[in-house]
Structure formats: structure tokens, C-alpha cells
Design a protein around this motif. Structure first.
Motif, PDB file in Angstrom:
ATOM      1  N   PRO A  25      -1.194   6.788  -1.389  1.00  0.00           N
ATOM      2  CA  PRO A  25      -2.476   6.932  -0.742  1.00  0.00           C
ATOM      3  C   PRO A  25      -3.695   6.731  -1.563  1.00  0.00           C
ATOM      4  O   PRO A  25      -3.322   7.203  -2.607  1.00  0.00           O
ATOM      5  CB  PRO A  25      -2.300   8.152  -0.133  1.00  0.00           C
ATOM      6  CG  PRO A  25      -1.323   9.109  -0.907  1.00  0.00           C
ATOM      7  CD  PRO A  25      -0.402   8.235  -1.550  1.00  0.00           C
ATOM      8  N   GLU A  26      -4.948   6.382  -0.970  1.00  0.00           N
ATOM      9  CA  GLU A  26      -5.984   6.168  -2.052  1.00  0.00           C
ATOM     10  C   GLU A  26      -6.626   7.537  -1.895  1.00  0.00           C
ATOM     11  O   GLU A  26      -6.954   8.183  -0.995  1.00  0.00           O
ATOM     12  CB  GLU A  26      -6.828   5.275  -0.872  1.00  0.00           C
ATOM     13  CG  GLU A  26      -8.135   4.923  -1.801  1.00  0.00           C
ATOM     14  CD  GLU A  26      -9.331   4.032  -0.946  1.00  0.00           C
ATOM     15  OE1 GLU A  26     -10.481   3.826  -1.512  1.00  0.00           O
ATOM     16  OE2 GLU A  26      -8.766   3.308  -0.186  1.00  0.00           O
ATOM     17  N   LYS A  27      -7.099   7.842  -3.116  1.00  0.00           N
ATOM     18  CA  LYS A  27      -7.842   9.100  -3.398  1.00  0.00           C
ATOM     19  C   LYS A  27      -9.397   9.003  -2.973  1.00  0.00           C
ATOM     20  O   LYS A  27      -9.729   7.932  -3.546  1.00  0.00           O
ATOM     21  CB  LYS A  27      -7.582   9.502  -4.886  1.00  0.00           C
ATOM     22  CG  LYS A  27      -6.107   9.924  -5.256  1.00  0.00           C
ATOM     23  CD  LYS A  27      -5.682  10.307  -6.525  1.00  0.00           C
ATOM     24  CE  LYS A  27      -4.158  10.648  -6.801  1.00  0.00           C
ATOM     25  NZ  LYS A  27      -3.951  11.289  -8.010  1.00  0.00           N
ATOM     26  N   LYS A  28      -9.825   9.731  -2.423  1.00  0.00           N
ATOM     27  CA  LYS A  28     -11.286   9.768  -1.791  1.00  0.00           C
ATOM     28  C   LYS A  28     -11.838  10.961  -2.439  1.00  0.00           C
ATOM     29  O   LYS A  28     -11.255  12.081  -2.598  1.00  0.00           O
ATOM     30  CB  LYS A  28     -11.339   9.682  -0.444  1.00  0.00           C
ATOM     31  CG  LYS A  28     -10.763   8.592   0.290  1.00  0.00           C
ATOM     32  CD  LYS A  28     -11.035   8.479   1.736  1.00  0.00           C
ATOM     33  CE  LYS A  28     -10.311   6.943   2.310  1.00  0.00           C
ATOM     34  NZ  LYS A  28     -10.337   7.320   3.589  1.00  0.00           N
TER      35      LYS A  28
ATOM     36  N   GLN B   4       0.860  -1.174  -0.074  1.00  0.00           N
ATOM     37  CA  GLN B   4       0.102   0.121  -0.162  1.00  0.00           C
ATOM     38  C   GLN B   4       0.955   0.979  -0.058  1.00  0.00           C
ATOM     39  O   GLN B   4       0.632   2.109  -0.561  1.00  0.00           O
ATOM     40  CB  GLN B   4      -1.126   0.103   1.218  1.00  0.00           C
ATOM     41  CG  GLN B   4      -2.079   1.113   1.343  1.00  0.00           C
ATOM     42  CD  GLN B   4      -2.924   0.835   2.226  1.00  0.00           C
ATOM     43  OE1 GLN B   4      -2.546   0.144   3.084  1.00  0.00           O
ATOM     44  NE2 GLN B   4      -3.938   1.732   2.270  1.00  0.00           N
ATOM     45  N   GLU B   5       1.822   1.176   0.721  1.00  0.00           N
ATOM     46  CA  GLU B   5       2.964   2.301   0.635  1.00  0.00           C
ATOM     47  C   GLU B   5       3.408   2.587  -0.666  1.00  0.00           C
ATOM     48  O   GLU B   5       3.724   3.626  -0.943  1.00  0.00           O
ATOM     49  CB  GLU B   5       3.933   1.668   1.802  1.00  0.00           C
ATOM     50  CG  GLU B   5       5.082   3.132   2.242  1.00  0.00           C
ATOM     51  CD  GLU B   5       5.969   2.647   3.059  1.00  0.00           C
ATOM     52  OE1 GLU B   5       6.946   2.926   2.863  1.00  0.00           O
ATOM     53  OE2 GLU B   5       5.451   2.351   4.271  1.00  0.00           O
TER      54      GLU B   5
ATOM     55  N   MET C  89       2.032   1.902  -3.673  1.00  0.00           N
ATOM     56  CA  MET C  89       1.217   2.341  -4.320  1.00  0.00           C
ATOM     57  C   MET C  89       0.596   3.572  -4.102  1.00  0.00           C
ATOM     58  O   MET C  89       0.155   4.434  -5.159  1.00  0.00           O
ATOM     59  CB  MET C  89      -0.100   1.383  -4.489  1.00  0.00           C
ATOM     60  CG  MET C  89       0.350  -0.005  -4.943  1.00  0.00           C
ATOM     61  SD  MET C  89      -1.075  -1.079  -4.758  1.00  0.00           S
ATOM     62  CE  MET C  89      -2.164  -0.439  -6.088  1.00  0.00           C
TER      63      MET C  89
END
Length: 104
Positions: free
Chosen positions: A75-78, A70-71, A73
């Protein structure tokens, strides 16, 4: 196992879509040509074995490695809080009725 004798230029069919032809013979080496649809994967045995080994190793990855992935890739964009997921954007635009296929 089916064993067939073929000469240069002769072929065998595997099903309706795969054709294997003898292209050349030099000493103890036979060159084969393979015609198959793009969705049919064709590998040399040693390459196939290596792919299978890599797949097994990937499937056995420890769960503690997931945070590292995950690091890598990012942060997930919300979506913004004022806009619920799926609201707006070209992906949510209605398709004209003439382009919608009829449903059974």
C-alpha cells in the motif's frame, strides 16, 4: 562498415573515450579489451538483443496487470491528515545560504 586489421596489443579508438584493444587471438577467436567510461554501456550482441526483447515485453504489459504490480509493491503510505505533504522532515529543511549556488 569500417574494417581494420589489428595485431595483438594494438588498439582502435571510437570517439575520444572508447578504446578497443586486441588482447589475444587463438584460432578463430579474438579476445578484445574495451576501455570506456562507466556511462557507456557495452554488451555482447546476443545480450543486447535479449535486453531489447525484455524491454519490448515489459512495454507491452497489459494495463490489467497494474493492480497486481501495486499489490506486490504494497500500500501507498500517505502523510497524516494533520500534516500536509512536504511539511516538515529533513528533506524540507532549509539549506544554509552559503550552500545555495548562485542563480543566473
Amino acid at each position: 562498415m569500417l574494417i581494420l586489421a589489428r595485431r595483438i596489443g594494438e588498439s582502435i579508438m571510437v570517439g575520444d573515450q572508447v578504446e578497443i584493444s586486441v588482447v589475444d587471438i587463438k584460432g578463430d577467436q579474438v579476445k578484445l579489451g574495451i576501455k570506456a567510461p562507466s556511462q557507456v554501456k557495452v554488451y555482447r550482441r546476443e545480450v543486447y538483443a535479449a535486453i531489447q526483447q525484455e524491454n519490448l515485453a515489459a512495454a507491452a504489459a497489459a494495463p490489467q496487470e497494474l493492480p497486481k504490480l501495486q499489490e506486490l509493491m504494497g500500500p501507498e503510505k500517505k502523510p497524516p491528515a494533520s500534516q500536509p505533504p512536504g511539511a516538515g522532515g529533513a528533506a524540507d529543511a532549509p539549506v544554509p545560504p552559503e550552500k545555495n549556488p548562485p542563480r543566473p
